[in-house]
Write an enzyme that holds these catalytic residues in place. Structure first.
Site, PDB file in Angstrom:
ATOM      1  N   ASP A  33      85.111  43.161  59.519  1.00  6.83           N
ATOM      2  CA  ASP A  33      85.811  43.588  58.300  1.00  6.83           C
ATOM      3  C   ASP A  33      86.530  42.417  57.623  1.00  6.83           C
ATOM      4  OD1 ASP A  33      86.695  45.337  56.401  1.00  6.83           O
ATOM      5  OD2 ASP A  33      88.369  46.098  57.582  1.00  6.83           O
ATOM      6  N   HIS A  50      80.056  38.415  52.366  1.00  4.05           N
ATOM      7  CA  HIS A  50      79.093  38.951  53.336  1.00  4.05           C
ATOM      8  C   HIS A  50      78.174  37.845  53.853  1.00  4.05           C
ATOM      9  CE1 HIS A  50      80.611  42.858  52.615  1.00  4.05           C
ATOM     10  NE2 HIS A  50      80.143  42.950  51.376  1.00  4.05           N
ATOM     11  N   LEU A 143      69.664  40.179  77.502  1.00  2.00           N
ATOM     12  CA  LEU A 143      70.925  40.294  76.757  1.00  2.00           C
ATOM     13  C   LEU A 143      70.715  41.232  75.576  1.00  2.00           C
ATOM     14  CD1 LEU A 143      71.798  36.515  76.725  1.00  2.00           C
ATOM     15  CD2 LEU A 143      72.760  38.282  78.196  1.00  2.00           C
TER      16      LEU A 143
HETATM   17  C1  FPP Z   1      83.099  44.962  55.880  1.00  3.53           C
HETATM   18  O1  FPP Z   1      83.893  44.091  55.059  1.00  3.53           O
HETATM   19  C2  FPP Z   1      81.762  44.401  56.016  1.00  3.53           C
HETATM   20  C3  FPP Z   1      80.602  45.056  55.708  1.00  3.53           C
HETATM   21  C4  FPP Z   1      80.580  46.432  55.176  1.00  3.53           C
HETATM   22  C5  FPP Z   1      79.293  44.392  55.819  1.00  3.53           C
HETATM   23  C6  FPP Z   1      79.140  43.474  57.012  1.00  3.53           C
HETATM   24  C7  FPP Z   1      77.906  42.700  56.810  1.00  3.53           C
HETATM   25  C8  FPP Z   1      77.701  41.425  57.182  1.00  3.53           C
HETATM   26  C9  FPP Z   1      78.675  40.628  57.969  1.00  3.53           C
HETATM   27  C10 FPP Z   1      76.457  40.717  56.786  1.00  3.53           C
HETATM   28  C11 FPP Z   1      75.166  41.283  57.283  1.00  3.53           C
HETATM   29  C12 FPP Z   1      75.088  41.436  58.729  1.00  3.53           C
HETATM   30  C13 FPP Z   1      74.176  40.892  59.545  1.00  3.53           C
HETATM   31  C14 FPP Z   1      74.085  41.463  60.917  1.00  3.53           C
HETATM   32  C15 FPP Z   1      73.282  39.790  59.192  1.00  3.53           C
HETATM   33  P1  FPP Z   1      84.394  44.614  53.643  1.00  3.53           P
HETATM   34  O2  FPP Z   1      83.349  44.297  52.640  1.00  3.53           O
HETATM   35  O3  FPP Z   1      84.741  46.065  53.735  1.00  3.53           O
HETATM   36  O4  FPP Z   1      85.653  43.742  53.420  1.00  3.53           O
HETATM   37  P2  FPP Z   1      86.962  44.173  52.607  1.00  3.53           P
HETATM   38  O5  FPP Z   1      87.614  45.264  53.407  1.00  3.53           O
HETATM   39  O6  FPP Z   1      87.768  42.925  52.592  1.00  3.53           O
HETATM   40  O7  FPP Z   1      86.520  44.625  51.253  1.00  3.53           O
END
Ligand code: FPP
Length: 246
Positions: A33, A50, A143
């Site tokens: 997050d 992201h 793993l």
């Molecule tokens: C939450 O942060 C994050 C997500 C909903 C997406 C997570 C995705 C990735 C890390 C990239 C793709 C993953 C892989 C496995 C390659 P948020 O966007 O809710 O952050 P915020 O709360 O600050 O808005």
């Protein structure tokens, strides 16, 4: 508990391997997050957050593997994340697609078993097939990396119960449900790490987290580095786990 400090000095990989083994850390899970806030604070589009988050994810998985943690789970996309703007959803799907391609190419080197947790039916046919191919290709690796994709904890429990009903069950046990979860191949998580200063599970591993230790930090996921990971594991190693006993 919030930790803002960095460890005085990074421990070596050998020291971390020993610690992981001593505290019996078999399964670590991450709620990745804070990507959006990380980007917004820098005047960048959320998608950049992201993209950096995906790099941190890769590095984190490698570090966990080097420390001898046999199972890692990451929350990449929830059943609720479809409510985000189309551009953002598309970028996360693109990052996953590109990650899957790399995982396929690096299979001989990494020897990781990939399992996608969640309802794949809502993914594009192309992405769903790529996920299934990677799961099949890597199914004998030792793993495990679980990637939660179109995943929701409540949805998972409902799915498990419906699977049991469709097999004719009229009463179910805890073991029956555990066996029908997307995570059936993994032990329950010992430690769930949530960065970004939010203190909730957000529909992640609701069934499996009954006795998980929870670790929260203010650090946003794109800044979650090895020092942060060490702090989480060191903190876990000091917890007293009683599983309801004394
Ligand atoms: C939450 O942060 C994050 C997500 C909903 C997406 C997570 C995705 C990735 C890390 C990239 C793709 C993953 C892989 C496995 C390659 P948020 O966007 O809710 O952050 P915020 O709360 O600050 O808005």
């Amino acid at each position: 508990m919030i930790f803002k400090k960095k460890p005085a000095a990074l421990k070596s990989t050998e020291e971390m391997k020993q610690l992981v083994s001593d505290c019996n850390l078999r399964h670590i899970a991450f709620i990745m997050d804070g990507n959006g806030r990380w980007a917004t604070r820098r005047g960048l589009p959320r998608e950049t957050g992201h993209s950096v988050g995906a790099r941190v994810f890769k590095k984190t998985v490698t570090t966990c593997r080097d420390w001898g943690i046999p199972t890692v789970t990451a929350y990449a996309f929830s059943t609720e994340n479809w409510k985000r703007p189309e551009k953002e959803v598309n970028e996360i799907m693109r990052l996953l697609d590109s990650y899957i391609k790399e995982a396929r190419e690096d299979n001989e080197k990494n020897r990781i078993r990939y399992i996608f947790l969640g309802d794949k039916s809502r993914l594009s046919d192309d992405l769903r097939q790529k996920c299934e191919y990677l799961e099949e290709l890597t199914k004998d690796n030792r793993l495990t990396l679980n990637i939660a994709l179109n995943y929701g904890g409540r949805d998972e429990i409902v799915h498990a119960v419906n699977t049991l009903i469709s097999k004719g069950a009229d009463r179910v046990t805890e073991d029956d449900i555990s066996r029908c979860l997307y995570t059936s191949a993994s032990p329950d998580p010992d430690l769930i790490v949530r960065p970004s200063g939010e203190y909730r599970l957000s529909n992640f591993l609701l069934w499996q987290s009954a006795y998980s230790e929870l670790y929260f930090t203010d650090t946003l996921w794109p800044d979650f580095d090895e020092a942060q990971l060490q702090l989480a594991v060191i903190d876990f190693s000091n917890r007293s786990r009683r599983f309801g006993g004394v």
